[in-house]
Design an enzyme around this catalytic site. Sequence first.
Site, PDB file in Angstrom:
ATOM      1  N   ARG A  43     -49.075  13.057  -4.719  1.00 21.80           N
ATOM      2  CA  ARG A  43     -49.727  13.773  -3.872  1.00 21.80           C
ATOM      3  C   ARG A  43     -49.729  15.404  -4.480  1.00 21.80           C
ATOM      4  O   ARG A  43     -48.869  16.087  -4.612  1.00 21.80           O
ATOM      5  CB  ARG A  43     -49.280  13.908  -2.660  1.00 21.80           C
ATOM      6  CG  ARG A  43     -50.048  14.806  -1.503  1.00 21.80           C
ATOM      7  CD  ARG A  43     -49.470  14.920  -0.129  1.00 21.80           C
ATOM      8  NE  ARG A  43     -50.040  15.700   0.771  1.00 21.80           N
ATOM      9  CZ  ARG A  43     -50.015  17.032   1.066  1.00 21.80           C
ATOM     10  NH1 ARG A  43     -49.085  17.473   0.171  1.00 21.80           N
ATOM     11  NH2 ARG A  43     -50.732  17.532   2.028  1.00 21.80           N
TER      12      ARG A  43
ATOM     13  N   LYS B  92     -44.195  22.951  -4.645  1.00 18.70           N
ATOM     14  CA  LYS B  92     -43.229  23.304  -3.335  1.00 18.70           C
ATOM     15  C   LYS B  92     -42.255  24.274  -4.078  1.00 18.70           C
ATOM     16  O   LYS B  92     -42.076  24.660  -5.174  1.00 18.70           O
ATOM     17  CB  LYS B  92     -42.621  22.213  -3.148  1.00 18.70           C
ATOM     18  CG  LYS B  92     -43.736  21.111  -2.135  1.00 18.70           C
ATOM     19  CD  LYS B  92     -43.141  20.127  -1.645  1.00 18.70           C
ATOM     20  CE  LYS B  92     -44.005  19.257  -0.509  1.00 18.70           C
ATOM     21  NZ  LYS B  92     -43.552  17.938  -0.108  1.00 18.70           N
TER      22      LYS B  92
HETATM   23  C1  PT1 Z   1     -45.464  15.252   1.393  1.00 18.72           C
HETATM   24  C2  PT1 Z   1     -46.015  16.054   2.129  1.00 18.72           C
HETATM   25  C3  PT1 Z   1     -47.210  15.734   3.008  1.00 18.72           C
HETATM   26  N1  PT1 Z   1     -45.921  17.562   1.842  1.00 18.72           N
HETATM   27  C4  PT1 Z   1     -46.738  13.446   2.327  1.00 18.72           C
HETATM   28  N2  PT1 Z   1     -47.306  14.291   3.123  1.00 18.72           N
HETATM   29  C5  PT1 Z   1     -46.895  18.263   2.768  1.00 18.72           C
HETATM   30  N3  PT1 Z   1     -47.012  11.924   2.293  1.00 18.72           N
HETATM   31  C6  PT1 Z   1     -47.839  17.986   3.435  1.00 18.72           C
HETATM   32  C7  PT1 Z   1     -41.885  23.569  -0.033  1.00 18.72           C
HETATM   33  O1  PT1 Z   1     -40.849  23.527  -0.015  1.00 18.72           O
HETATM   34  O2  PT1 Z   1     -44.543  15.774   0.334  1.00 18.72           O
HETATM   35  N4  PT1 Z   1     -45.724  13.845   1.452  1.00 18.72           N
HETATM   36  N5  PT1 Z   1     -47.948  16.380   3.683  1.00 18.72           N
HETATM   37  C8  PT1 Z   1     -46.532  19.806   2.505  1.00 18.72           C
HETATM   38  N6  PT1 Z   1     -45.241  20.144   2.869  1.00 18.72           N
HETATM   39  C9  PT1 Z   1     -44.563  21.240   2.426  1.00 18.72           C
HETATM   40  C10 PT1 Z   1     -42.989  20.929   2.408  1.00 18.72           C
HETATM   41  C11 PT1 Z   1     -44.920  22.093   1.665  1.00 18.72           C
HETATM   42  C12 PT1 Z   1     -42.356  21.817   1.610  1.00 18.72           C
HETATM   43  C13 PT1 Z   1     -44.168  22.928   0.683  1.00 18.72           C
HETATM   44  C14 PT1 Z   1     -42.824  22.882   0.746  1.00 18.72           C
HETATM   45  O3  PT1 Z   1     -42.444  24.905  -0.270  1.00 18.72           O
END
Ligand code: PT1
Length: 262
Positions: free
Chosen positions: A239, A204
């Site tokens: 995750r 992230k």
């Molecule tokens: C998470 C999650 C998810 N993240 C759960 N499910 C994502 N339970 C998808 C960035 O800042 O943390 N927990 N499912 C992906 N989402 C992101 C959010 C991807 C922020 C990248 C960023 O780069």
Amino acid sequence: MAVLNVTPDSFSDGGQHVDLDDAVASAKRMVDQGADIIDVGGESTRPGACAVSEADEISRVIPVIQALSAEISTPISIDTSKPQVMKQAVAAGASLINDVNALQADGALEMAASLGVDVCLMHMQGSPRTMQKNPTYDNVIEDIKQFFQQRIDACLSAGIAKENIILDPGFGFGKTLKHNIEILQRFNEFKYFGLRTLAGLSRKSMIGSMLNDRAVNGRVTGSVIGAIIAVQNGANIVRVHDVLETKDALLVMQAAMGEKIG
Ligand code: PT1
């Protein structure tokens, strides 16, 4: 928990097509590398992402879940906020609903209750498209705990068993770097509810920021350290994209620390 994205590959054909064989092959590789859960998602929720229709999401994830449950015995989770996707995914073999919207969509609570599987409730401020515009909290930890309390109460009232609930503070979902760091440092405070917790920070932007704005493909080591810190601070599930690297780090930590983790 290993991430299996089944959003259409813009490189190969730029269209709606998700290659089933590719998806199954990557899932099997991640299982061989030590994944305990495969998290299948057909809708991107990263900052700026647009919503996907129910029909598109179903056509992406359901064939993959069917193929996976026929070929591997590793638990499969479905990363969705839509009740009909939850229903079909569980019918196809998923045993965990991973909802970044914490079952707040119309009918989602009732659907999860009727399916009787584990549910992961994630905290998000706003929606993926706009959440990083100007995230603000009185107190980020207290605000998230208050949200958890309210969603746990809603789950229990709907008939979801307490021990089926997993809590996730949602790194990067409507949080500044400062908020994300505080969540990581104080992760232990989410153990207050006596439930399992999940941390998702793999690749992230918070990791990129900590590495002087490193691009996504250079965030593996940073993500592994982030996962280690989360587990040290009480996360039960991480995750991740980089299963082998994360598993190695966790095995060494567990061998060295034994009971002294979490
Ligand atoms: C998470 C999650 C998810 N993240 C759960 N499910 C994502 N339970 C998808 C960035 O800042 O943390 N927990 N499912 C992906 N989402 C992101 C959010 C991807 C922020 C990248 C960023 O780069």
